[in-house]
Design a protein around this motif. Structure first.
Motif, PDB file in Angstrom:
ATOM      1  N   LEU A  31      45.437  46.070  -4.963  1.00  0.00           N
ATOM      2  CA  LEU A  31      43.859  45.864  -5.060  1.00  0.00           C
ATOM      3  C   LEU A  31      43.333  46.115  -3.732  1.00  0.00           C
ATOM      4  N   THR A  32      42.401  47.124  -3.747  1.00  0.00           N
ATOM      5  CA  THR A  32      41.721  47.467  -2.374  1.00  0.00           C
ATOM      6  C   THR A  32      40.452  47.081  -2.661  1.00  0.00           C
ATOM      7  N   GLY A  33      39.565  46.759  -1.745  1.00  0.00           N
ATOM      8  CA  GLY A  33      37.965  46.523  -1.543  1.00  0.00           C
ATOM      9  C   GLY A  33      37.875  45.644  -0.468  1.00  0.00           C
ATOM     10  N   PRO A  34      36.546  45.649  -0.093  1.00  0.00           N
ATOM     11  CA  PRO A  34      36.157  44.676   1.068  1.00  0.00           C
ATOM     12  C   PRO A  34      36.229  43.028   0.934  1.00  0.00           C
ATOM     13  N   LEU A  35      36.194  42.355   1.820  1.00  0.00           N
ATOM     14  CA  LEU A  35      36.177  40.886   1.679  1.00  0.00           C
ATOM     15  C   LEU A  35      35.114  40.549   0.610  1.00  0.00           C
ATOM     16  N   GLY A  36      35.508  39.667  -0.351  1.00  0.00           N
ATOM     17  CA  GLY A  36      34.569  39.195  -1.189  1.00  0.00           C
ATOM     18  C   GLY A  36      34.408  40.214  -2.456  1.00  0.00           C
ATOM     19  N   GLU A 108      61.529  41.831 -11.997  1.00  0.00           N
ATOM     20  CA  GLU A 108      61.377  40.695 -13.121  1.00  0.00           C
ATOM     21  C   GLU A 108      59.776  40.515 -13.043  1.00  0.00           C
ATOM     22  N   SER A 109      58.951  40.804 -12.403  1.00  0.00           N
ATOM     23  CA  SER A 109      57.504  40.423 -12.268  1.00  0.00           C
ATOM     24  C   SER A 109      56.525  41.237 -12.313  1.00  0.00           C
ATOM     25  N   VAL A 110      55.204  40.909 -12.437  1.00  0.00           N
ATOM     26  CA  VAL A 110      53.995  41.866 -12.028  1.00  0.00           C
ATOM     27  C   VAL A 110      53.744  41.444 -10.623  1.00  0.00           C
ATOM     28  N   THR A 111      53.605  42.370  -9.773  1.00  0.00           N
ATOM     29  CA  THR A 111      53.302  42.082  -8.530  1.00  0.00           C
ATOM     30  C   THR A 111      52.058  42.615  -8.275  1.00  0.00           C
ATOM     31  N   VAL A 112      50.923  41.600  -7.762  1.00  0.00           N
ATOM     32  CA  VAL A 112      49.577  42.171  -7.418  1.00  0.00           C
ATOM     33  C   VAL A 112      49.429  41.871  -5.950  1.00  0.00           C
ATOM     34  N   VAL A 113      48.993  42.877  -5.141  1.00  0.00           N
ATOM     35  CA  VAL A 113      48.814  42.754  -3.644  1.00  0.00           C
ATOM     36  C   VAL A 113      47.595  43.186  -3.261  1.00  0.00           C
ATOM     37  N   GLU A 114      46.715  42.197  -2.829  1.00  0.00           N
ATOM     38  CA  GLU A 114      45.425  42.354  -1.787  1.00  0.00           C
ATOM     39  C   GLU A 114      45.953  42.918  -0.606  1.00  0.00           C
ATOM     40  N   TRP A 115      45.111  43.895  -0.118  1.00  0.00           N
ATOM     41  CA  TRP A 115      45.250  44.278   1.382  1.00  0.00           C
ATOM     42  C   TRP A 115      46.552  44.839   1.665  1.00  0.00           C
ATOM     43  N   GLY A 116      47.103  45.391   0.737  1.00  0.00           N
ATOM     44  CA  GLY A 116      48.725  46.032   0.982  1.00  0.00           C
ATOM     45  C   GLY A 116      48.832  47.426   1.151  1.00  0.00           C
ATOM     46  N   GLU A 117      47.715  48.269   1.103  1.00  0.00           N
ATOM     47  CA  GLU A 117      47.553  49.669   1.171  1.00  0.00           C
ATOM     48  C   GLU A 117      48.324  50.044   2.570  1.00  0.00           C
ATOM     49  N   HIS A 127      52.782  52.934  -8.633  1.00  0.00           N
ATOM     50  CA  HIS A 127      51.786  51.718  -8.720  1.00  0.00           C
ATOM     51  C   HIS A 127      50.532  52.146  -9.303  1.00  0.00           C
ATOM     52  N   LEU A 128      49.918  51.033  -9.853  1.00  0.00           N
ATOM     53  CA  LEU A 128      48.473  51.277  -9.929  1.00  0.00           C
ATOM     54  C   LEU A 128      47.594  50.617  -8.942  1.00  0.00           C
ATOM     55  N   ARG A 129      46.540  51.542  -8.675  1.00  0.00           N
ATOM     56  CA  ARG A 129      45.785  51.304  -7.508  1.00  0.00           C
ATOM     57  C   ARG A 129      44.149  50.858  -8.118  1.00  0.00           C
ATOM     58  N   ILE A 130      43.921  49.870  -7.648  1.00  0.00           N
ATOM     59  CA  ILE A 130      42.688  49.546  -8.278  1.00  0.00           C
ATOM     60  C   ILE A 130      41.465  49.224  -7.319  1.00  0.00           C
ATOM     61  N   ARG A 131      40.398  49.879  -7.008  1.00  0.00           N
ATOM     62  CA  ARG A 131      39.552  49.920  -6.008  1.00  0.00           C
ATOM     63  C   ARG A 131      38.403  49.247  -6.526  1.00  0.00           C
ATOM     64  N   LEU A 132      37.852  47.965  -5.824  1.00  0.00           N
ATOM     65  CA  LEU A 132      37.005  47.385  -6.273  1.00  0.00           C
ATOM     66  C   LEU A 132      35.789  47.461  -5.293  1.00  0.00           C
ATOM     67  N   HIS A 133      34.572  47.747  -5.690  1.00  0.00           N
ATOM     68  CA  HIS A 133      33.448  48.214  -4.945  1.00  0.00           C
ATOM     69  C   HIS A 133      32.465  47.044  -5.084  1.00  0.00           C
ATOM     70  N   ARG A 134      31.825  46.672  -4.027  1.00  0.00           N
ATOM     71  CA  ARG A 134      30.801  45.609  -4.178  1.00  0.00           C
ATOM     72  C   ARG A 134      29.367  46.016  -3.990  1.00  0.00           C
ATOM     73  N   HIS A 135      28.513  45.955  -4.863  1.00  0.00           N
ATOM     74  CA  HIS A 135      27.173  46.503  -4.786  1.00  0.00           C
ATOM     75  C   HIS A 135      26.051  45.600  -4.146  1.00  0.00           C
ATOM     76  N   ASP A 136      24.904  46.169  -3.668  1.00  0.00           N
ATOM     77  CA  ASP A 136      23.904  45.246  -3.131  1.00  0.00           C
ATOM     78  C   ASP A 136      23.341  44.297  -4.268  1.00  0.00           C
ATOM     79  N   ALA A 142      35.039  49.001 -10.572  1.00  0.00           N
ATOM     80  CA  ALA A 142      36.389  49.186 -10.362  1.00  0.00           C
ATOM     81  C   ALA A 142      36.776  50.406 -10.655  1.00  0.00           C
ATOM     82  N   GLU A 143      37.663  51.033  -9.757  1.00  0.00           N
ATOM     83  CA  GLU A 143      38.221  52.405 -10.463  1.00  0.00           C
ATOM     84  C   GLU A 143      39.711  52.023 -10.446  1.00  0.00           C
TER      85      GLU A 143
END
Ligand SMILES: Nc1ncnc2c1ncn2[C@@H]1O[C@H](COP(=O)(O)OP(=O)(O)OP(=O)(O)O)[C@@H](O)[C@H]1O
Ligand SMILES: [Mg+2]
Length: 162
Positions: A31-36, A108-117, A127-136, A142-143
């Motif tokens: 998972l990528t994307g800024p704080l919050g 044996e698991s689904v592994t989800v990592v924040e800030w792991g790039e 892997h599956l990369r999910i890019r989250l974008h925060r708008h005004d 999500a991409e």
């Protein structure tokens, strides 16, 4: 690249739940994307969709947390939730990630990592990369990007709306 609009935190959670249907043991999700941006909110939905035990939160004192499957229901797969944020300015973040021994649990698991790039890609062949974008206006988008393996084929089966 597949794009999704996530107007509210509830919809981000529901998107995670839906995404869990696509996930299986051995999967790595970055998972990528800024704080919050909603990385933890999305992971909470994934945990709910898998039916694992324990609240998915931002761990304060640990980098990774194991959520075991619920023996009374849900999918029989664990969720490993890692947040490498506090490693970013450490001496050797890659060595610290390796010390966690996440590769021992990936199969044996689904592994989800924040800030792991740049830190965890070696844990799985793909892997599956999910890019989250925060708008005004506080909405998120999500991409989804397939990185290797059969992710591209699997994403084709993932409906644009649930
Ligand atoms: N559409 C939305 N999707 C997700 N979160 C939203 C949305 N709208 C508002 N929020 C709020 O934004 C915050 C997202 O926090 P979250 O902890 O999930 O982000 P994060 O990407 O994990 O941040 P961090 O990098 O600090 O770990 C929450 O407070 C949530 O309620
Ligand atoms: Mg977070």
């Amino acid at each position: 690249m597949t794009g999704f609009v996530l107007p509210t935190v509830a919809e981000t959670y529901a998107f995670g739940q839906r995404l869990a249907g696509l996930l299986r043991a051995g999967d790595l999700v970055l998972l990528t994307g800024p704080l919050g941006a909603g990385k933890t909110a999305l992971t909470r939905g994934i945990g709910a969709g898998l039916g694992v035990l324990g609240d998915v939160t931002s761990p304060t004192f640990v980098i990774a947390r194991l959520h075991r499957p619920d023996p009374t229901g849900g999918r029989a797969v664990a969720l490993v939730h890692a947040d490498a944020y506090r490693l970013s300015d450490a001496g050797d973040p890659r060595a610290e990630i390796d010390d966690l021994d996440l590769d021992a649990s990936v199969d044996e698991s689904v592994t989800v990592v924040e800030w792991g790039e740049g830190l965890v890609e070696h844990l799985a062949d793909a892997h599956l990369r999910i890019r989250l974008h925060r708008h005004d206006d506080d909405t998120r988008t999500a991409e989804l990007e397939a990185v290797g393996g059969d992710w591209a084929q699997r994403l084709v089966t993932f409906p644009a709306r649930g």
